[in-house]
Design an enzyme around this catalytic site. Structure first.
Site, PDB file in Angstrom:
ATOM      1  N   SER A 143       0.822  -1.227   0.000  1.00  0.00           N
ATOM      2  CA  SER A 143       0.000   0.000   0.000  1.00  0.00           C
ATOM      3  C   SER A 143       0.845   1.260   0.000  1.00  0.00           C
ATOM      4  CB  SER A 143      -0.859   0.063   1.268  1.00  0.00           C
ATOM      5  OG  SER A 143      -1.999  -0.704   1.124  1.00  0.00           O
ATOM      6  N   HIS A 179      -3.118   0.597  -4.570  1.00  0.00           N
ATOM      7  CA  HIS A 179      -2.500  -0.550  -5.248  1.00  0.00           C
ATOM      8  C   HIS A 179      -2.864  -0.461  -6.739  1.00  0.00           C
ATOM      9  CE1 HIS A 179      -1.377  -3.404  -1.894  1.00  0.00           C
ATOM     10  NE2 HIS A 179      -2.108  -2.534  -1.232  1.00  0.00           N
ATOM     11  N   HIS A 238      -5.379  -9.467  -1.122  1.00  0.00           N
ATOM     12  CA  HIS A 238      -5.329  -9.911   0.274  1.00  0.00           C
ATOM     13  C   HIS A 238      -6.477 -10.884   0.533  1.00  0.00           C
ATOM     14  CE1 HIS A 238      -3.880  -5.777  -0.133  1.00  0.00           C
ATOM     15  NE2 HIS A 238      -3.037  -6.022   0.856  1.00  0.00           N
ATOM     16  N   TYR A 278      -8.495 -10.735   2.948  1.00  0.00           N
ATOM     17  CA  TYR A 278      -9.699 -10.024   3.418  1.00  0.00           C
ATOM     18  C   TYR A 278     -10.575  -9.499   2.275  1.00  0.00           C
ATOM     19  CZ  TYR A 278      -7.099  -5.631   2.708  1.00  0.00           C
ATOM     20  OH  TYR A 278      -6.383  -4.606   2.156  1.00  0.00           O
ATOM     21  N   GLU A 279     -10.024  -9.495   1.051  1.00  0.00           N
ATOM     22  CA  GLU A 279     -10.850  -9.105  -0.099  1.00  0.00           C
ATOM     23  C   GLU A 279     -11.749 -10.258  -0.543  1.00  0.00           C
ATOM     24  OE1 GLU A 279      -8.564  -6.499  -3.094  1.00  0.00           O
ATOM     25  OE2 GLU A 279      -6.971  -7.386  -1.892  1.00  0.00           O
ATOM     26  N   ALA A 320       2.692  -1.980   4.100  1.00  0.00           N
ATOM     27  CA  ALA A 320       2.390  -0.947   5.094  1.00  0.00           C
ATOM     28  C   ALA A 320       1.987  -1.696   6.357  1.00  0.00           C
ATOM     29  CB  ALA A 320       1.235  -0.088   4.604  1.00  0.00           C
ATOM     30  N   MET A 370      -1.708  -6.915   7.241  1.00  0.00           N
ATOM     31  CA  MET A 370      -2.693  -7.862   6.702  1.00  0.00           C
ATOM     32  C   MET A 370      -2.225  -8.578   5.439  1.00  0.00           C
ATOM     33  SD  MET A 370      -5.958  -5.364   7.155  1.00  0.00           S
ATOM     34  CE  MET A 370      -6.113  -4.292   8.595  1.00  0.00           C
ATOM     35  N   SER A 371      -0.915  -8.602   5.218  1.00  0.00           N
ATOM     36  CA  SER A 371      -0.420  -9.249   3.996  1.00  0.00           C
ATOM     37  C   SER A 371       0.833 -10.056   4.310  1.00  0.00           C
ATOM     38  CB  SER A 371      -0.103  -8.169   2.951  1.00  0.00           C
ATOM     39  OG  SER A 371       0.948  -7.347   3.402  1.00  0.00           O
ATOM     40  N   ASN A 373       1.541   3.922  10.585  1.00  0.00           N
ATOM     41  CA  ASN A 373       0.789   4.450  11.743  1.00  0.00           C
ATOM     42  C   ASN A 373       1.193   3.621  12.940  1.00  0.00           C
ATOM     43  OD1 ASN A 373      -0.899   2.327  10.109  1.00  0.00           O
ATOM     44  ND2 ASN A 373      -1.550   2.128  12.242  1.00  0.00           N
ATOM     45  N   HIS A 379      -7.078   4.831   6.395  1.00  0.00           N
ATOM     46  CA  HIS A 379      -6.260   4.355   5.278  1.00  0.00           C
ATOM     47  C   HIS A 379      -5.550   5.526   4.567  1.00  0.00           C
ATOM     48  CE1 HIS A 379      -4.849   1.475   2.345  1.00  0.00           C
ATOM     49  NE2 HIS A 379      -5.397   2.143   1.358  1.00  0.00           N
TER      50      HIS A 379
END
Ligand code: HPA
Length: 274
Positions: free
Chosen positions: A31, A62, A84, A86-87, A114, A212-213, A236, A248
């Site tokens: 990201s 992306h 990912h 989560y998609e 990220a 998350m990746s 962050n 985001h």
């Protein structure tokens, strides 16, 4: 129906038909980190929508294309964005692109992302070299019958993040005066950010950043015998470490701030593969 391995071969042949040289090194840009692809020369750009088995990413920041080209004469394949779990994708789909790079003959893989800072000494905008990971996703891309053509049933994860590549990255960073620290990446599924209690727990477990990746891709690449390096951009501080909400947009802004340093380190890592 095509088997998993046949699907990989189909995609690898498709990409090879569009390029002239086999890349020595593959890089996945996370990201907000996609601009690195601009540094390539003699570029061939292939949108994911054209590559068999690749999916267009739905995440802002992306681009969703494979860029193959050169950096100072070294052949590189850059994935500008990733999908990912989560998609809504299966682990097999998530690791398909990395496996395709492996099928094409790529031996070294650089994963970038990220991440939220769990270690309170970190600050937003800091780049951290991944020393190790904790797979907290409850998933593993190797579940199912082992694909013997790719690798062994029980891969050793002692050197999942290759010590030699880490040395190369640290040297590359010190050459440009950047103090590149190493940390442990905790991989989660998302798409929610963590609760403050989860972040505290990850810290107690030895995690330094959370994202998350990356973990599934690392596992699939290690399975195939690729050497893997990783850099997280702490965009962050993870939930509860600092006051305020996570957005985001802020994440993309922080990634943009360190772009030059990020690119310089990556370029130097690539050159070491010439
Ligand atoms: N948590 C999980 N993933 C992330 C974060 C975070 O705080 N920041 C960027 N990716």
């Amino acid at each position: 129906m095509e088997t998993v391995v046949e699907k990989l071969q189909t995609a690898a042949s498709f990409i090879k038909s569009k390029i002239t040289d086999i890349p020595n090194i593959g890089i996945v840009l996370g990201s907000g980190l996609g601009d690195f692809a601009d540094s390539l020369e003699d570029k061939v750009e292939i949108p994911y929508s054209e590559i068999p088995g690749f999916h267009q990413t739905t995440v802002l920041g992306h681009a969703g294309k494979l860029v193959v080209g050169k950096i100072e004469g070294v052949n590189v394949a850059v994935m500008q964005g990733r999908i990912h779990a989560y998609e809504g994708h299966s682990m097999e789909e998530v690791v398909h692109p990395v496996r395709v790079l492996g099928m094409m003959g790529v031996k070294t893989l650089v994963l970038t992302n990220a991440a939220g800072g769990v270690n309170a000494n970190y600050h937003p905008g800091q780049l951290i070299l991944i020393k190790d990971h904790i797979n907290f996703t409850g998933k593993n891309p190797l579940i199912g019958p082992n694909l013997d053509e790719l690798g062994t049933r029980f891969p050793d994860m002692s050197f999942a993040w290759d010590p030699n590549l880490r040395e190369i990255a640290k040297k590359a960073a010190s050459d440009i005066g950047y103090d590149l620290q190493e940390g442990v990446y905790v991989g989660v599924l998302g798409p929610t950010y963590e609760t403050p209690s989860e972040v505290r727990m990850f810290g107690m477990l030895g995690g330094d950043m959370v994202g998350m990746s990356t973990v599934a891709e690392n596992i699939a690449a290690v399975h195939m015998g690729m050497k893997v390096m990783g850099i997280s951009c702490v965009t962050n501080m993870a939930a509860g470490i600092e006051k305020g909400e996570l957005k985001h947009e802020d994440i993309k802004d922080q990634a943009a701030q360190v772009m030059t340093k990020f690119c310089d380190i990556l370029k130097s890592v690539v050159k070491s593969h010439g």
